[in-house]
Design a protein around this motif. Structure first.
Motif, mmCIF file in Angstrom:
data_model
loop_
_atom_site.group_PDB
_atom_site.id
_atom_site.type_symbol
_atom_site.label_atom_id
_atom_site.label_comp_id
_atom_site.label_asym_id
_atom_site.label_seq_id
_atom_site.Cartn_x
_atom_site.Cartn_y
_atom_site.Cartn_z
ATOM 1 N N ASP A 36 -172.861 36.579 94.172
ATOM 2 C CA ASP A 36 -172.305 37.625 95.029
ATOM 3 C C ASP A 36 -171.815 38.844 94.261
ATOM 4 O O ASP A 36 -172.433 39.892 94.322
ATOM 5 N N ARG A 37 -170.688 38.771 93.550
ATOM 6 C CA ARG A 37 -170.112 39.925 92.843
ATOM 7 C C ARG A 37 -169.779 39.545 91.409
ATOM 8 O O ARG A 37 -169.025 38.599 91.184
ATOM 9 N N LEU A 38 -170.330 40.321 90.466
ATOM 10 C CA LEU A 38 -170.036 40.052 89.058
ATOM 11 C C LEU A 38 -169.952 41.359 88.276
ATOM 12 O O LEU A 38 -170.614 42.338 88.625
ATOM 13 N N THR A 39 -169.173 41.344 87.210
ATOM 14 C CA THR A 39 -169.136 42.468 86.281
ATOM 15 C C THR A 39 -170.286 42.308 85.283
ATOM 16 O O THR A 39 -170.931 41.251 85.218
ATOM 17 N N PHE A 71 -166.283 50.407 91.403
ATOM 18 C CA PHE A 71 -165.247 50.135 90.414
ATOM 19 C C PHE A 71 -164.454 48.903 90.824
ATOM 20 O O PHE A 71 -164.216 48.661 92.002
ATOM 21 N N SER A 72 -164.039 48.140 89.836
ATOM 22 C CA SER A 72 -163.233 46.953 90.073
ATOM 23 C C SER A 72 -161.824 47.368 90.475
ATOM 24 O O SER A 72 -161.250 48.288 89.898
ATOM 25 N N PHE A 73 -161.263 46.689 91.462
ATOM 26 C CA PHE A 73 -159.895 46.963 91.879
ATOM 27 C C PHE A 73 -158.883 46.457 90.852
ATOM 28 O O PHE A 73 -157.805 47.007 90.705
ATOM 29 N N ARG A 79 -167.042 47.844 86.301
ATOM 30 C CA ARG A 79 -167.764 47.997 87.546
ATOM 31 C C ARG A 79 -168.162 46.607 88.041
ATOM 32 O O ARG A 79 -168.478 45.725 87.244
ATOM 33 N N VAL A 80 -168.173 46.432 89.341
ATOM 34 C CA VAL A 80 -168.573 45.175 89.950
ATOM 35 C C VAL A 80 -169.930 45.414 90.622
ATOM 36 O O VAL A 80 -170.104 46.391 91.353
ATOM 37 N N TYR A 81 -170.867 44.532 90.369
ATOM 38 C CA TYR A 81 -172.232 44.670 90.872
ATOM 39 C C TYR A 81 -172.497 43.652 91.972
ATOM 40 O O TYR A 81 -172.075 42.503 91.871
ATOM 41 N N THR A 82 -173.192 44.107 93.014
ATOM 42 C CA THR A 82 -173.599 43.230 94.107
ATOM 43 C C THR A 82 -175.066 43.495 94.419
ATOM 44 O O THR A 82 -175.584 44.584 94.153
ATOM 45 N N LEU A 83 -175.689 42.509 94.998
ATOM 46 C CA LEU A 83 -177.081 42.651 95.405
ATOM 47 C C LEU A 83 -177.117 43.415 96.719
ATOM 48 O O LEU A 83 -176.395 43.077 97.657
ATOM 49 N N ALA A 84 -177.950 44.441 96.809
ATOM 50 C CA ALA A 84 -178.004 45.291 97.996
ATOM 51 C C ALA A 84 -179.069 44.825 98.987
ATOM 52 O O ALA A 84 -179.247 45.444 100.030
#
Length: 86
Positions: A36-39, A71-73, A79-84
């Protein structure tokens, strides 16, 4: 064409774009599909790829519109990356 059919077509086009990318980009995309979400550093840990390779893979995926970043909170330097795509 319904909205659902349009979304499925867009998703298929997204994965079609991934097929043309290097193996490292495919691995990063599949990892994001499951996590899901990873740096960037978390992706390097998960994929066992060097950070430079992950950075290149992410840039290629972003060019294709397959990956979104923000950007990471918790740490604005990251930065946090997600699949679009689904």
């Amino acid at each position: 064409m319904s909205a659902t059919e349009s979304e499925q077509t867009d998703d298929a086009d997204g994965w079609e774009a991934v097929r043309e990318l290097p193996p490292s980009a495919k691995l990063v995309a599949k990892t994001l599909e499951h996590e899901d979400r990873l740096t960037q550093s978390q992706l390097a840990d998960e994929t066992l790829l060097p950070t430079r390779t992950v950075r290149y893979a992410l840039s290629r995926l972003e060019e294709c519109g397959v990956v979104a970043s923000r950007f990471s909170f918790t740490d604005a330097r990251k930065r946090v990356y997600t699949l679009a795509i689904e």
